[in-house]
Scaffold this motif. Structure first.
Motif, short mmCIF file in Angstrom:
data_model
loop_
_atom_site.label_atom_id
_atom_site.label_comp_id
_atom_site.label_asym_id
_atom_site.label_seq_id
_atom_site.Cartn_x
_atom_site.Cartn_y
_atom_site.Cartn_z
N THR B 286 0.85 -1.19 0.00
CA THR B 286 0.00 0.00 0.00
C THR B 286 0.89 1.24 0.00
OG1 THR B 286 -1.64 -1.20 1.28
CG2 THR B 286 -1.84 1.19 1.26
N PRO B 287 0.59 2.22 -0.84
CA PRO B 287 1.41 3.43 -0.86
C PRO B 287 1.40 4.10 0.51
CG PRO B 287 -0.15 3.41 -2.70
CD PRO B 287 -0.50 2.25 -1.82
N PRO B 288 2.48 4.78 0.86
CA PRO B 288 2.54 5.42 2.17
C PRO B 288 1.52 6.56 2.28
CG PRO B 288 4.45 6.03 0.85
CD PRO B 288 3.71 5.00 0.08
N ALA B 289 1.22 6.93 3.53
CA ALA B 289 0.24 8.01 3.76
C ALA B 289 0.74 9.31 3.12
CB ALA B 289 0.03 8.21 5.25
N GLY B 290 -0.19 10.06 2.55
CA GLY B 290 0.18 11.31 1.87
C GLY B 290 0.42 12.45 2.86
N ASP B 292 -1.11 15.08 2.93
CA ASP B 292 -2.36 15.73 3.31
C ASP B 292 -2.81 15.32 4.72
OD1 ASP B 292 -4.50 13.28 2.59
OD2 ASP B 292 -2.81 13.41 1.21
N ARG B 293 -2.29 14.21 5.22
CA ARG B 293 -2.73 13.75 6.54
C ARG B 293 -2.33 14.70 7.66
NH1 ARG B 293 -4.11 8.22 6.53
NH2 ARG B 293 -4.34 8.34 8.78
N GLU B 316 -9.59 6.26 6.20
CA GLU B 316 -8.17 6.43 6.52
C GLU B 316 -7.73 5.45 7.60
OE1 GLU B 316 -7.67 10.64 7.25
OE2 GLU B 316 -7.53 11.08 5.10
N ILE B 319 -7.26 2.03 5.89
CA ILE B 319 -6.02 1.95 5.12
C ILE B 319 -4.81 1.89 6.05
CG2 ILE B 319 -4.57 3.08 3.37
CD1 ILE B 319 -7.01 2.12 2.04
N ALA B 321 -4.80 0.58 8.98
CA ALA B 321 -4.76 -0.77 9.55
C ALA B 321 -4.07 -1.71 8.57
CB ALA B 321 -6.16 -1.24 9.87
N ARG B 322 -4.38 -1.54 7.30
CA ARG B 322 -3.75 -2.36 6.27
C ARG B 322 -2.24 -2.11 6.21
NH1 ARG B 322 -5.85 -4.91 0.84
NH2 ARG B 322 -3.83 -5.58 0.06
N ARG B 323 -1.87 -0.85 6.30
CA ARG B 323 -0.43 -0.52 6.29
C ARG B 323 0.26 -1.18 7.47
NH1 ARG B 323 -2.08 5.14 5.05
NH2 ARG B 323 -1.70 5.35 2.81
N SER B 350 2.43 -0.60 -4.59
CA SER B 350 1.36 -0.85 -5.55
C SER B 350 1.17 0.35 -6.47
CB SER B 350 0.07 -1.15 -4.80
OG SER B 350 -1.01 -1.14 -5.67
#
Lengths: 288, 386
Positions: B286-290, B292-293, B316, B319, B321-323, B350
């Motif tokens: 999963t791409p890292p958090a942007g 914008d967070r 959010e 996602i 949790a998936r990270r 991804s």
């Protein structure tokens, strides 16, 4: 309500990693909760057992495993009518020679044993037999065994066994294949092929169970706004993934109707009771 | 000392990608093959089940059994080339039989025989065997300096490795021999107990087979004997090919659904056959958090329909949790990789869409072989999305 003396077999199949164990376990659990006498047959290779994560804690479910050697011994005892032919006589090299001698025999023997189980001739009577089929590398795996063996040995006891197994798997509502799939492009093609093969074999199917669909968290209006504004990159990721998944669902329909979806578990927890109930209703609701 | 994917692409003759279906194996194989070609090598990429999109990305209308050249200016400049083709398992086996079948009747009587049809269609791992046979053919032809193979997704890795030997062992020893001459074959098992069971099973086999054992099967065996000799030789050669130092195995997995225990078991299966996995690609992270967070939620959802903010919060959290789950799996994988034998580890973020152009494949190829934003850093945090 269906007569309790006619057991139903749910053959849970699909590619490895789609969630077969999860679905088989859930069906067994819900069936037992609704008062049915349930047997859950793992039918997996011993090497796969460490990967199983389906719920084992259940009420009144009998857990059985399909050991091919004892299945063969059971079959031989019936065919040869020699009570004393026990597992001890089946040393492993002889067994593998016999198994290898007729391609498909290994699978046919297991299928025959399942039929015996379903007909209450082995361990007692059940209302529901849930089979967690081995992940098939290609095609329908051991459902094809009757045809394979029948082609090579058209006569004799093996052929009779093949015919009985064939009748068992094509007995309409009493034998149903439950195809479990992931909401992904590759899974779509494989699922379509699997359904085509099942149809060719005359095996009845339930709606496809698509496992791992992202639950809807935003309304159409909210989703639309989120996709066209910078607000949240993660929300865009989520919505886009869900939309890709939904796009595949229509094509995952089986002859039995539109696909049933199970939610993706972000926190890695087991299926919720409501999802289990919904799954059972769609796949085997007519049984209770 | 571990071998990086760049070194593998530069030096190895045979590169096999292994892994379950749906992990991105085929795409990685194509991307790696592009790198080989760009390095100036005459390369072929062999796939079993190419998606139409991959064909499009490679600029082919479809990928079929005959090699099709991919147009690559970068490769041409370096003196390399890339051909892509699909493995057709049934045709490969039939072709082998045709080549090896003796006598004036040729292969037809064998190919049409029900025993042949049953054997060729029901062997576990026959796809794997055919893939390796095709490799053997290509290796013999010596047309290519590098062969990148997208292996069939066998249920167990052991099926892939044992395929060459299993086929000839199966056909030569058990299936055909037992049917043709059960008394002899079963008597070879040795112990008294075995001989007793053999004596009891023999009548069953004779009755169960429904074929006149001395007639039908013997005739088939006679014709197939010549093929068997050839198959045995090829099986040995294919097996040697797998073990050669010129061969490299690259495993592709998804962080989401790979357990380190399963990976370790895979590594041990290979190790027990004297084969090392050289590289592990962890795909679809999963791409890292942007960035914008870091901005407050209310500000980010200003002007949005009612209820959008809590919906965003929910998504959010999911996602994240998936990270977290992926990070945990990745942590265990890294420990395994560094503790064990030398395996190169590549972590890929991804793309959120299927690779569908040559340019995207080239980018992926560079990410696999080192130094690109797609490739996450080996230790510690991830690089930002490009």
């Amino acid at each position: 309500m269906a007569a309790r003396s006619t057991p139903c077999t749910l053959f849970v199949t699909g590619k490895g990693g789609a969630g077969k164990s999860l679905v088989a376990g859930a069906l067994a659990q819900e069936g037992a909760r609704r008062g049915l006498r349930v047997a859950l047959v793992d039918a997996v290779d011993p090497e796969d057992l460490t990967d199983l994560s389906g719920p084992r804690a259940g009420r009144a479910i009998e857990f059985l495993s399909l050991d091919p050697r004892s299945a063969l011994s059971h079959l031989l005892t019936r065919l040869l009518r020699f009570g004393f032919l026990s597992d001890r006589l089946m040393d492993s090299r002889t067994f593998s020679a016999v198994a290898a001698a007729a391609p498909g025999l290994y699978d046919l023997v297991r299928l025959d044993y399942l039929r015996e189980l379903a007909e209450g001739r082995v361990r007692g009577r059940y209302d529901l037999l849930v089979v967690n089929a081995p992940a098939s590398g290609h095609g329908v795996g051991f459902l094809e065994a009757p045809r394979l063996v029948g082609d090579v040995v058209p006569l004799g006891p093996a052929a009779t066994v093949a015919r009985a197994a064939r009748a068992f798997t094509t007995a309409g509502p009493r034998f149903r294949a439950v195809v479990v799939a992931l909401p992904e492009e590759l899974s779509l093609a494989e699922t379509r092929d699997l359904h085509a093969e099942l149809q060719r074999l005359g095996v009845a199917v339930t709606p496809t169970v698509v496992n791992g669909v992202y639950p809807a968290r935003a309304s159409a209006e909210q989703a639309s706004w989120l996709l066209s504004n910078p607000g949240s990159s993660d929300a865009r990721l989520y919505i886009a993934r869900r939309e890709r998944q939904l796009g595949l669902l229509e094509a995952m329909a089986s002859p039995a109707g539109p696909a049933l979806t199970l939610p993706y578990s972000f926190k890695g927890v087991a299926l919720a009771a409501t999802d289990r109930a919904r799954l059972f209703d769609v796949v085997a609701g007519d049984l209770t | 000392m571990s071998t990086s994917l760049a070194e593998i692409a530069a030096e190895k003759r045979l590169i096999l990608l292994i892994g379950q279906g749906g992990v991105g194996k085929t795409t990685c194989a194509a991307a790696l093959a592009l790198r080989c070609a760009a390095m100036g090598r005459r390369t072929a990429v062999l796939t079993l089940d190419p998606s139409p999109r991959l064909g499009t990305a490679l600029g082919l209308r479809r990928i079929d059994e005959s090699p099709r050249a991919i147009t690559l200016p970068e490769a041409v400049a370096a003196g390399g080339s890339l051909d892509a083709f699909r493995l057709d398992t049934k045709r490969t086996f039939d072709r082998i039989v045709e080549k090896l079948a003796p006598g004036p009747d040729g292969a037809r009587p064998i190919l049409d025989h029900p025993i042949y049809r049953a054997i060729s269609s029901s062997l576990g791992g026959s796809d794997a065997y055919m893939a390796l046979q095709r490799l053997y053919e290509l290796d013999e032809e010596a047309r290519y300096e590098a062969l990148v193979v997208d292996t069939p997704p066998v249920v167990h890795a052991r099926d892939l490795l044992s395929a060459p030997l299993r086929l000839s062992a199966l056909v030569e020893t058990d299936a055909v021999r037992v049917l043709a001459n059960p008394a002899v074959a079963l008597a070879r098992t040795g112990s008294r107990l075995a001989k007793t069971s053999a004596a009891l099973l023999l009548p069953l086999l004779e009755r169960a087979s429904g074929l006149a054992l001395r007639g039908e099967v013997a005739r088939f065996v006679e014709r197939f004997e010549g093929v068997l000799v050839g198959l045995t030789e090829r099986a040995g050669a294919a097996d040697e090919l797998l073990r050669s130092s010129q061969t490299s195995f690259v495993a592709v997995v998804r962080a989401a659904d790979s357990s380190p225990e399963a990976l370790d078991a895979l590594r041990r299966t290979f190790a027990s056959r004297g084969i090392e996995i050289d590289a592990l690609v962890v795909n679809r992270l999963t791409p890292p958090a942007g960035r914008d967070r870091s901005i407050p939620l209310e500000r980010r959802t200003l002007g949005a329909p009612e209820g959008t903010a809590p919906a965003v919060q929910c998504m959010e959290a999911d996602i994240d949790a998936r990270r977290a789950a992926e990070a945990r799996a990745l942590g265990r994988i890294r420990k395994l990789v560094h503790a064990g034998d030398d395996v190169s580890l590549v972590e890929l973020t991804s793309l959120e869409h299927d690779v569908s152009t040559l340019s995207e494949l080239e980018t992926l190829g560079r990410a696999l072989c080192g130094g690109s934003p797609l490739r996450a850093a080996k230790q510690g945090g991830r690089t930002a999305e490009p």
